[in-house]
Design a protein around this motif. Structure first.
Motif, mmCIF file in Angstrom:
data_model
loop_
_atom_site.group_PDB
_atom_site.id
_atom_site.type_symbol
_atom_site.label_atom_id
_atom_site.label_comp_id
_atom_site.label_asym_id
_atom_site.label_seq_id
_atom_site.Cartn_x
_atom_site.Cartn_y
_atom_site.Cartn_z
ATOM 1 N N ILE A 116 0.877 -1.174 0.000
ATOM 2 C CA ILE A 116 0.000 0.000 0.000
ATOM 3 C C ILE A 116 0.911 1.220 0.000
ATOM 4 N N SER A 117 0.972 1.872 -1.134
ATOM 5 C CA SER A 117 1.871 3.003 -1.313
ATOM 6 C C SER A 117 1.057 4.266 -1.579
ATOM 7 N N VAL A 118 1.741 5.294 -1.997
ATOM 8 C CA VAL A 118 1.093 6.545 -2.404
ATOM 9 C C VAL A 118 1.620 6.919 -3.785
ATOM 10 N N ALA A 119 0.831 7.675 -4.513
ATOM 11 C CA ALA A 119 1.158 8.001 -5.902
ATOM 12 C C ALA A 119 2.552 8.612 -6.043
ATOM 13 N N PHE A 120 2.933 9.511 -5.128
ATOM 14 C CA PHE A 120 4.221 10.182 -5.295
ATOM 15 C C PHE A 120 5.418 9.265 -5.023
ATOM 16 N N LEU A 121 5.178 8.055 -4.524
ATOM 17 C CA LEU A 121 6.244 7.073 -4.315
ATOM 18 C C LEU A 121 6.165 5.923 -5.319
ATOM 19 N N ARG A 122 5.330 6.058 -6.320
ATOM 20 C CA ARG A 122 5.079 4.976 -7.280
ATOM 21 C C ARG A 122 6.369 4.424 -7.901
ATOM 22 N N LYS A 123 7.337 5.271 -8.180
ATOM 23 C CA LYS A 123 8.545 4.787 -8.855
ATOM 24 C C LYS A 123 9.373 3.843 -7.985
ATOM 25 N N TRP A 124 9.099 3.801 -6.669
ATOM 26 C CA TRP A 124 9.811 2.889 -5.776
ATOM 27 C C TRP A 124 8.970 1.672 -5.389
ATOM 28 N N ALA A 125 7.809 1.541 -5.981
ATOM 29 C CA ALA A 125 6.910 0.435 -5.631
ATOM 30 C C ALA A 125 7.443 -0.900 -6.160
ATOM 31 N N ARG A 126 7.220 -1.925 -5.380
ATOM 32 C CA ARG A 126 7.649 -3.272 -5.763
ATOM 33 C C ARG A 126 6.762 -3.806 -6.881
ATOM 34 N N GLU A 127 7.369 -4.264 -7.940
ATOM 35 C CA GLU A 127 6.618 -4.690 -9.122
ATOM 36 C C GLU A 127 5.996 -6.074 -8.991
ATOM 37 N N ASP A 128 6.570 -6.963 -8.170
ATOM 38 C CA ASP A 128 6.041 -8.323 -8.095
ATOM 39 C C ASP A 128 5.144 -8.564 -6.882
ATOM 40 N N GLU A 168 -0.481 -7.861 -4.471
ATOM 41 C CA GLU A 168 -1.450 -6.763 -4.554
ATOM 42 C C GLU A 168 -0.692 -5.460 -4.340
ATOM 43 N N MET A 169 -1.098 -4.404 -5.031
ATOM 44 C CA MET A 169 -0.504 -3.086 -4.818
ATOM 45 C C MET A 169 -1.607 -2.049 -4.960
ATOM 46 N N THR A 170 -1.762 -1.254 -3.931
ATOM 47 C CA THR A 170 -2.748 -0.186 -3.904
ATOM 48 C C THR A 170 -2.005 1.134 -3.763
ATOM 49 N N PHE A 171 -2.495 2.164 -4.449
ATOM 50 C CA PHE A 171 -1.903 3.491 -4.317
ATOM 51 C C PHE A 171 -2.924 4.429 -3.697
ATOM 52 N N ALA A 172 -2.632 4.869 -2.487
ATOM 53 C CA ALA A 172 -3.495 5.806 -1.774
ATOM 54 C C ALA A 172 -3.260 7.215 -2.296
ATOM 55 N N LYS A 173 -4.221 8.103 -2.022
ATOM 56 C CA LYS A 173 -4.073 9.485 -2.507
ATOM 57 C C LYS A 173 -3.077 10.282 -1.666
ATOM 58 N N ASP A 174 -2.918 9.919 -0.380
ATOM 59 C CA ASP A 174 -1.977 10.631 0.482
ATOM 60 C C ASP A 174 -1.543 9.715 1.625
ATOM 61 N N LEU A 175 -0.629 10.204 2.462
ATOM 62 C CA LEU A 175 -0.087 9.392 3.549
ATOM 63 C C LEU A 175 -1.138 9.029 4.589
ATOM 64 N N ALA A 176 -2.079 9.918 4.859
ATOM 65 C CA ALA A 176 -3.133 9.614 5.832
ATOM 66 C C ALA A 176 -4.002 8.453 5.346
ATOM 67 N N GLU A 177 -4.372 8.486 4.073
ATOM 68 C CA GLU A 177 -5.165 7.380 3.532
ATOM 69 C C GLU A 177 -4.335 6.096 3.524
ATOM 70 N N ARG A 178 -3.058 6.208 3.239
ATOM 71 C CA ARG A 178 -2.175 5.030 3.242
ATOM 72 C C ARG A 178 -2.173 4.377 4.616
ATOM 73 N N LYS A 179 -2.010 5.170 5.680
ATOM 74 C CA LYS A 179 -2.022 4.600 7.032
ATOM 75 C C LYS A 179 -3.347 3.912 7.330
ATOM 76 N N ALA A 180 -4.430 4.552 6.943
ATOM 77 C CA ALA A 180 -5.756 3.960 7.186
ATOM 78 C C ALA A 180 -5.903 2.638 6.445
ATOM 79 N N LEU A 181 -5.428 2.574 5.216
ATOM 80 C CA LEU A 181 -5.505 1.331 4.443
ATOM 81 C C LEU A 181 -4.607 0.249 5.040
ATOM 82 N N LEU A 182 -3.406 0.626 5.461
ATOM 83 C CA LEU A 182 -2.499 -0.329 6.094
ATOM 84 C C LEU A 182 -3.145 -0.947 7.338
ATOM 85 N N LEU A 183 -3.764 -0.114 8.153
ATOM 86 C CA LEU A 183 -4.419 -0.621 9.365
ATOM 87 C C LEU A 183 -5.675 -1.413 9.026
#
Length: 189
Positions: free
Chosen positions: A61-73, A76-91
């Motif tokens: 579960i990443s964020v759009a501005f970190l997409r270039k560092w996301a693991r390709e394999d 599942e990979m989700t891109f949240a709109k911001d860090l707050a949404e990312r934390k909520a999704l992680l939890l």
């Protein structure tokens, strides 16, 4: 079981990578899913590699501005709109949280989950993996808060401190319904 980890994406020395890898291998061998920030760099990569190579699943579960560092394999990979949404999704995806060494982002994540847990809004286990005493200062501060009456529930109900990955997984086996629970008794924070 979905085990969410909060940890550094930075490149760290073997004193941090070796214990993180050992913990990750236990997750993978147990057939569990790693839920993490999705990064393929630093300590995040070490843990994801260990889980993948040991048979576990990867849910990033990443964020759009970190997409270039996301693991390709990742499975599942989700891109949240911001860090707050990312934390909520992680939890939201977690059956438990384990906190490994990290910087201010990790500190933000662990304090948020403890605040949620304090208010009864997150009822799952939270483990602080205190690799090489990395979190000794934080633990000291949290104990001080507890002793001085700043925590409305005992610290031991909010957080378990593990010295090793095996201690962390053992605690999860006993308190989150995975494995057979044949491990040492947990040590409260």
């Amino acid at each position: 079981m979905n085990i969410t980890v909060f940890l550094s994406a930075g490149d760290l020395g073997e004193c941090y990578t070796r214990p993180a890898r050992e913990f990750a291998e236990l997750i993978g061998k147990g057939g569990h899913t790693l839920v993490w920030g999705g990064s393929d760099t630093g300590l995040m990569k070490v843990v994801a590699d260990g889980v993948r190579e040991s048979g576990g699943r990867l849910n990033g579960i990443s964020v759009a501005f970190l997409r270039k560092w996301a693991r390709e394999d990742a499975d599942e990979m989700t891109f949240a709109k911001d860090l707050a949404e990312r934390k909520a999704l992680l939890l939201g995806e977690s059956d438990a949280v384990v906190v490994l060494p990290g910087g201010v982002g990790t500190l933000d994540e662990v304090t948020e989950v403890l605040e949620l847990k304090k208010h009864g809004l997150y009822g799952k286990p939270v483990v602080l993996l205190n690799t090489g005493g990395f979190y000794d200062g934080l633990i000291l501060q949290l104990r001080h808060m507890d002793q001085q009456g700043f925590l409305p529930v005992p610290l031991a109900e909010l957080l378990f401190v593990a010295g090793t990955g095996a201690d962390a997984v053992g605690y999860l086996e006993k308190h989150a319904g995975i494995g057979d629970g044949t491990v040492a008794e947990p040590r409260p924070a």
